[in-house]
Structures are given as structure tokens and as C-alpha cells.
Design a protein around this motif. Structure first.
Motif, PDB file in Angstrom:
ATOM      1  N   LEU A  76       0.793  -1.203   0.149  1.00  0.00           N
ATOM      2  CA  LEU A  76      -0.005   0.176   0.030  1.00  0.00           C
ATOM      3  C   LEU A  76       0.772   1.239   0.046  1.00  0.00           C
ATOM      4  O   LEU A  76       2.007   1.274   0.433  1.00  0.00           O
ATOM      5  N   SER A  77       0.358   2.347  -0.580  1.00  0.00           N
ATOM      6  CA  SER A  77       1.058   3.715  -0.363  1.00  0.00           C
ATOM      7  C   SER A  77      -0.308   4.628  -0.202  1.00  0.00           C
ATOM      8  O   SER A  77      -1.312   4.729  -0.569  1.00  0.00           O
ATOM      9  N   ILE A  78       0.170   5.374   1.223  1.00  0.00           N
ATOM     10  CA  ILE A  78      -0.932   6.306   1.686  1.00  0.00           C
ATOM     11  C   ILE A  78      -0.368   7.638   1.429  1.00  0.00           C
ATOM     12  O   ILE A  78       0.697   7.913   2.130  1.00  0.00           O
ATOM     13  N   GLU A  79      -0.994   8.338   0.626  1.00  0.00           N
ATOM     14  CA  GLU A  79      -0.744   9.950   0.386  1.00  0.00           C
ATOM     15  C   GLU A  79      -1.149  10.659   0.935  1.00  0.00           C
ATOM     16  O   GLU A  79      -2.408  10.721   0.740  1.00  0.00           O
ATOM     17  N   THR A  80      -0.671  11.790   1.355  1.00  0.00           N
ATOM     18  CA  THR A  80      -1.334  13.118   2.146  1.00  0.00           C
ATOM     19  C   THR A  80      -0.802  14.254   1.283  1.00  0.00           C
ATOM     20  O   THR A  80       0.441  14.691   1.178  1.00  0.00           O
ATOM     21  N   PHE A  81      -1.714  14.905   0.890  1.00  0.00           N
ATOM     22  CA  PHE A  81      -1.580  16.111   0.065  1.00  0.00           C
ATOM     23  C   PHE A  81      -2.519  17.225   0.475  1.00  0.00           C
ATOM     24  O   PHE A  81      -3.685  16.840   0.526  1.00  0.00           O
ATOM     25  N   LYS A  82      -1.983  18.486   0.975  1.00  0.00           N
ATOM     26  CA  LYS A  82      -3.118  19.344   1.490  1.00  0.00           C
ATOM     27  C   LYS A  82      -3.911  18.979   2.623  1.00  0.00           C
ATOM     28  O   LYS A  82      -5.154  19.251   2.472  1.00  0.00           O
ATOM     29  N   GLY A  83      -3.408  18.000   3.615  1.00  0.00           N
ATOM     30  CA  GLY A  83      -4.490  17.557   4.518  1.00  0.00           C
ATOM     31  C   GLY A  83      -5.303  16.459   4.183  1.00  0.00           C
ATOM     32  O   GLY A  83      -5.993  15.946   5.103  1.00  0.00           O
ATOM     33  N   LYS A  84      -5.258  16.044   2.921  1.00  0.00           N
ATOM     34  CA  LYS A  84      -6.215  14.973   2.557  1.00  0.00           C
ATOM     35  C   LYS A  84      -5.431  13.526   2.176  1.00  0.00           C
ATOM     36  O   LYS A  84      -4.277  13.881   1.511  1.00  0.00           O
ATOM     37  N   SER A  85      -5.791  12.363   2.688  1.00  0.00           N
ATOM     38  CA  SER A  85      -5.125  11.232   2.570  1.00  0.00           C
ATOM     39  C   SER A  85      -5.795  10.430   1.313  1.00  0.00           C
ATOM     40  O   SER A  85      -6.901  10.453   1.338  1.00  0.00           O
ATOM     41  N   ASP A  86      -5.184   9.732   0.543  1.00  0.00           N
ATOM     42  CA  ASP A  86      -5.677   8.748  -0.327  1.00  0.00           C
ATOM     43  C   ASP A  86      -4.760   7.598  -0.357  1.00  0.00           C
ATOM     44  O   ASP A  86      -3.471   7.554   0.037  1.00  0.00           O
ATOM     45  N   THR A  87      -5.326   6.366  -0.511  1.00  0.00           N
ATOM     46  CA  THR A  87      -4.824   5.263  -0.652  1.00  0.00           C
ATOM     47  C   THR A  87      -4.571   4.334  -1.926  1.00  0.00           C
ATOM     48  O   THR A  87      -5.759   4.425  -2.454  1.00  0.00           O
ATOM     49  N   ALA A  88      -3.638   3.848  -2.346  1.00  0.00           N
ATOM     50  CA  ALA A  88      -3.290   3.254  -3.485  1.00  0.00           C
ATOM     51  C   ALA A  88      -2.701   1.815  -3.114  1.00  0.00           C
ATOM     52  O   ALA A  88      -1.641   1.653  -2.307  1.00  0.00           O
ATOM     53  N   SER A  89      -3.162   0.724  -3.922  1.00  0.00           N
ATOM     54  CA  SER A  89      -2.414  -0.500  -3.704  1.00  0.00           C
ATOM     55  C   SER A  89      -0.898  -0.393  -4.648  1.00  0.00           C
ATOM     56  O   SER A  89      -1.112   0.255  -5.677  1.00  0.00           O
TER      57      SER A  89
END
Length: 115
Positions: free
Chosen positions: A44-57
């Protein structure tokens, strides 16, 4: 002789050191420098940009290439997976290129490992 020696030089690529960890990627976006922080595990990769998180496999193709697929796409563009290739590494950074899977218009960036 100098020409022969310089043509044999290969950039360092210790991709295994960057398979997991916490990283920062800074780029010029919308007229200003923007930083994304992402934490990567084996899958998994959990990305945080401008206070929002998104998860990708993550699916590793080989030690230096992987495919990221957004797990919660918000539009059709986010449904398309991204192909990443690590080009060079150093102690705490790696340079990579990325594009939508199958696309030829690749972009480059440099990520710094912070943990």
C-alpha cells in the motif's frame, strides 16, 4: 581513455532501500511549490496532500518498477493505474519517472526518504 571510462559509468540503483518507508515529493504545482508525503508498505501507499489522504495498492513488477492503483477513485481519471520506475538512487533520495499505464508522456520527479 577518458571517454571509455565515462561511458562505463552507471548511476546507482539500490531500489530495495526505497521499497518501504515514508517519503516526501515536492513539485511546482498551480504556481507554487507543493509537497506530498506518502508512506509505502509492501502493498500500500498512503499519500497525504493538502491535509487529505488517499490510499493506493502497489504491485511490484521488479525491484525498481511498480504499479499504483487508487483504491478509492473519485473520478474516471483516478481509476487508471500509474506506472513508476526508479531511475537512480542515493543515500536518501531516488529519481523516478511515472505515467499512466501504457502512456508515453512520462514525467520525472525526486522523492526523499524521511523515515
Amino acid at each position: 581513455m577518458f571517454v571509455l571510462m565515462s561511458s562505463c559509468y552507471q548511476a546507482e540503483r539500490n531500489c530495495e532501500a526505497f521499497k518501504t518507508g515514508t517519503f516526501e515529493f515536492t513539485t511546482y504545482l498551480e504556481g507554487e511549490m507543493q509537497t506530498t508525503v506518502f508512506k509505502r508498505t509492501d502493498s500500500l501507499s498512503i499519500e497525504t496532500f493538502k491535509g487529505k489522504s488517499d490510499t493506493a495498492s502497489i504491485r511490484w513488477i521488479n525491484p525498481c518498477e511498480f504499479i499504483l492503483t487508487d483504491l478509492t477513485p473519485k473520478n474516471s481519471a483516478e481509476e487508471k493505474p500509474l506506472h513508476f520506475k526508479i531511475l537512480t538512487t542515493s543515500n536518501s533520495q531516488y529519481t523516478f519517472e511515472y505515467a499512466l499505464v501504457g502512456a508515453t508522456n512520462k514525467q520525472r520527479g525526486t522523492a526523499t526518504k524521511v523515515k
